[in-house]
Design a protein around this motif. Structure first.
Motif, PDB file in Angstrom:
ATOM      1  N   LEU A 169       0.796  -1.219   0.000  1.00 43.45           N
ATOM      2  CA  LEU A 169       0.000   0.000   0.000  1.00 43.45           C
ATOM      3  C   LEU A 169       0.833   1.275   0.000  1.00 43.45           C
ATOM      4  O   LEU A 169       0.547   2.228  -0.732  1.00 43.45           O
ATOM      5  N   LYS A 170       1.862   1.308   0.830  1.00 45.87           N
ATOM      6  CA  LYS A 170       2.628   2.536   1.000  1.00 45.87           C
ATOM      7  C   LYS A 170       3.572   2.818  -0.166  1.00 45.87           C
ATOM      8  O   LYS A 170       4.146   3.900  -0.245  1.00 45.87           O
ATOM      9  N   VAL A 205       1.117   4.938  -4.311  1.00 48.23           N
ATOM     10  CA  VAL A 205       0.058   5.859  -3.915  1.00 48.23           C
ATOM     11  C   VAL A 205      -0.943   6.075  -5.044  1.00 48.23           C
ATOM     12  O   VAL A 205      -2.161   6.140  -4.817  1.00 48.23           O
ATOM     13  N   ARG A 263      -1.831   4.042  -7.457  1.00 48.30           N
ATOM     14  CA  ARG A 263      -2.719   2.877  -7.560  1.00 48.30           C
ATOM     15  C   ARG A 263      -3.790   2.927  -6.478  1.00 48.30           C
ATOM     16  O   ARG A 263      -4.962   2.666  -6.731  1.00 48.30           O
ATOM     17  N   ASN A 264      -3.391   3.306  -5.270  1.00 45.91           N
ATOM     18  CA  ASN A 264      -4.342   3.403  -4.162  1.00 45.91           C
ATOM     19  C   ASN A 264      -5.429   4.424  -4.460  1.00 45.91           C
ATOM     20  O   ASN A 264      -6.621   4.172  -4.231  1.00 45.91           O
ATOM     21  N   ARG A 265      -5.028   5.574  -4.966  1.00 50.69           N
ATOM     22  CA  ARG A 265      -5.996   6.638  -5.256  1.00 50.69           C
ATOM     23  C   ARG A 265      -6.969   6.212  -6.353  1.00 50.69           C
ATOM     24  O   ARG A 265      -8.172   6.487  -6.271  1.00 50.69           O
ATOM     25  N   VAL A 301      -9.481   3.675  -4.853  1.00 47.05           N
ATOM     26  CA  VAL A 301     -10.429   4.332  -3.949  1.00 47.05           C
ATOM     27  C   VAL A 301     -11.401   5.201  -4.746  1.00 47.05           C
ATOM     28  O   VAL A 301     -12.602   5.240  -4.452  1.00 47.05           O
TER      29      VAL A 301
END
Length: 269
Positions: free
Chosen positions: A211-212, A215, A217-219, A222
């Motif tokens: 995850l960290k 970023v 990809r996370n955005r 979400v």
């Protein structure tokens, strides 16, 4: 004698009222700060939810989108062969496309005029205008100028071109979101486009990174989930209330909170 004068001056200095930390000049100076992109991205994620909420509601009522212009383009194309489900449905979609395009032009030129898309004053002003557009659209429907019932109580053959007013306002303000995402440097969260977002998400070579360490990809993930949830909420709210305006007031509240947040989001260090 000198000691007494020194003591007197120190005493006077001790009792001088402290200067206020706030002043109009310092506030205006803060408006010229560049906001922290990592924090500003959270506001754009909230916009993804607002997009789903708006489109999920407006499609139920007027069979058109105000953000997803791919669908509107197909509706216009089908209208040329008379296959649109509503009379003059293609006109609603064409209005949305046109106002979205005008909005992109207007917001992008505005960004250049005020100094750049990352400045606090740019983001605050842009979202303030978006909020006003949503409030006006919701107020028009709330006042009964046009039918906002879901499903509509009007005869399907009865065409009310006043419906183009909220569609135009909502499409125009939606353009501000994607322009803001570009100006802020968070292009991975366009807020109004799902197809390119999904493409970038699944084609990311680092999609399985922790995850960290990814970023963007996370955005993207979400943003997709929030858009989906927003559309689901829009459908349920319009079904439960049998009206369009509750969802629009909800969107206006989200936009208003985001607008105010730009005044407090930390600046780039």
């Amino acid at each position: 004698m000198l000691d007494e004068e020194k003591l007197e001056s120190n005493t006077v200095a001790d009792f001088e009222p402290p200067k206020s930390r706030f002043s109009p000049r310092s506030f205006l100076g803060q408006l010229s700060d560049e906001v922290d992109t990592s924090v500003g991205a959270l506001a754009l994620l909230a916009c993804s939810f607002a997009t789903g909420l708006t489109d999920g509601t407006l499609y139920n009522a007027y069979s058109t989108f105000v953000s997803m212009q791919t669908g509107n383009t197909i509706f216009v194309a089908l209208g040329t062969s008379g296959q649109n489900s509503k009379p003059y449905g293609w006109a609603r979609s064409l209005c949305s496309i046109g106002c979205f395009t005008v909005g992109c032009l207007a917001f992008s030129r505005f960004h250049k005029l005020v100094g750049g898309g990352r400045l606090r004053r740019t983001l605050f002003s842009s979202f303030l205008l978006q909020t006003v557009c949503v409030i006006i659209a919701a107020a028009i429907i709330q006042a009964g100028v046009i039918d906002g019932s879901v499903p509509s109580r009007r005869d399907p053959a009865d065409v009310d071109f006043l419906e183009l007013i909220p569609i135009a306002l909502l499409s125009f303000q939606a353009a501000g979101q994607i322009v803001n995402s570009r100006g802020l440097g968070v292009g991975e969260v366009p807020t109004v486009v799902i197809t390119s977002l999904l493409c970038d998400l699944v084609s990311d070579e680092r999609i399985l990174d922790p995850l960290k360490k990814n970023v963007k990809r996370n955005r993207r993930a979400v943003a997709f989930v929030l858009t989906l949830l927003g559309a689901i909420c829009g459908g349920w709210i319009s079904k439960a209330t049998a009206a369009v305006q509750p969802s629009l007031w909800f969107v206006a509240a989200i936009k208003a909170i985001i607008t105010l947040s730009w005044l407090f989001i930390r600046k780039v260090k």
